[in-house]
Design an enzyme around this catalytic site. Structure first.
Site, PDB file in Angstrom:
ATOM      1  N   GLU A  54       0.821  -1.209   0.000  1.00 30.80           N
ATOM      2  CA  GLU A  54       0.000   0.000   0.000  1.00 30.80           C
ATOM      3  C   GLU A  54       0.856   1.262   0.000  1.00 30.80           C
ATOM      4  O   GLU A  54       0.570   2.212  -0.734  1.00 30.80           O
ATOM      5  CB  GLU A  54      -0.924   0.023   1.228  1.00 30.80           C
ATOM      6  CG  GLU A  54      -1.884  -1.129   1.305  1.00 30.80           C
ATOM      7  CD  GLU A  54      -1.393  -2.294   2.165  1.00 30.80           C
ATOM      8  OE1 GLU A  54      -2.229  -2.910   2.856  1.00 30.80           O
ATOM      9  OE2 GLU A  54      -0.172  -2.586   2.146  1.00 30.80           O
ATOM     10  N   CYS A  82      -2.794  -2.967   7.411  1.00 32.87           N
ATOM     11  CA  CYS A  82      -2.361  -2.893   8.808  1.00 32.87           C
ATOM     12  C   CYS A  82      -2.563  -1.469   9.327  1.00 32.87           C
ATOM     13  O   CYS A  82      -3.008  -0.581   8.597  1.00 32.87           O
ATOM     14  CB  CYS A  82      -0.890  -3.291   8.912  1.00 32.87           C
ATOM     15  SG  CYS A  82       0.246  -2.051   8.206  1.00 32.87           S
ATOM     16  N   CYS A  85      -0.441   1.193   7.259  1.00 36.33           N
ATOM     17  CA  CYS A  85      -1.003   1.463   5.934  1.00 36.33           C
ATOM     18  C   CYS A  85      -2.360   2.137   6.036  1.00 36.33           C
ATOM     19  O   CYS A  85      -2.674   3.029   5.239  1.00 36.33           O
ATOM     20  CB  CYS A  85      -1.085   0.172   5.129  1.00 36.33           C
ATOM     21  SG  CYS A  85       0.556  -0.489   4.750  1.00 36.33           S
TER      22      CYS A  85
END
Length: 159
Positions: A54, A82, A85
């Protein structure tokens, strides 16, 4: 359907990561009908925790569009982002994120937290879940299954 079309591109990027021995996560950012950023996991390759799919895609999209704001853009990612990101997604002002499969151990778009839609932040992101879920999940399941076999063989001195 466009969501499946772009998720298939993210899956192909995830497969590239797997060929490098990286966790197979792929990401595509689309603005209008144009792919403006792509990325796949390169943490081991680049020796940095920051090389998530990302973040790499956001960086490319920002450079291509000449702006840190990615308003009007949609991100397609094979695994739920996560916390790092998810924060970058909110900061970059992406309009929408399309997720392949969820990450119950570390996901921050609904599994553990939902950073993307916290009303306390000045920007919330629209989320679409489970696009090509089985294919995205299988990439990860196969990768980790093969990794466990390889690590067990190494431990037993078979490799």
């Amino acid at each position: 359907m466009d969501d499946e079309k772009y998720m298939k591109k993210a899956i192909s990027l995830a497969k590239r990561a797997a060929k490098l021995g990286e966790v197979p996560i792929g990401c595509v950012i689309v603005c209008g009908d144009e792919i403006v950023g792509t990325g796949y996991n390169k943490r081991k390759t680049k020796h940095t925790t920051l090389a998530h799919a990302e973040l790499l895609a956001i960086d490319k999209a920002s450079r291509k569009l000449g702006d840190w704001r990615l308003e009007g853009c949609t991100m397609y990612v094979t695994l739920e982002p996560c916390q790092m990101c998810s924060g970058a997604i909110v900061q970059s002002r992406l309009d929408r994120v399309v997720i392949g499969t969820m990450n119950p151990k570390a996901g921050c778009a609904g599994s553990i937290l939902n950073i993307l839609q916290m009303p306390e932040f000045n920007h919330q992101v629209e989320i679409t879940y489970n696009v090509l879920k089985d294919e995205c999940a299988e990439l990860l399941t196969s990768f980790f299954s093969n990794l466990r076999v390889r690590l067990k063989a190494e431990k037993l001195g078979e490799v």
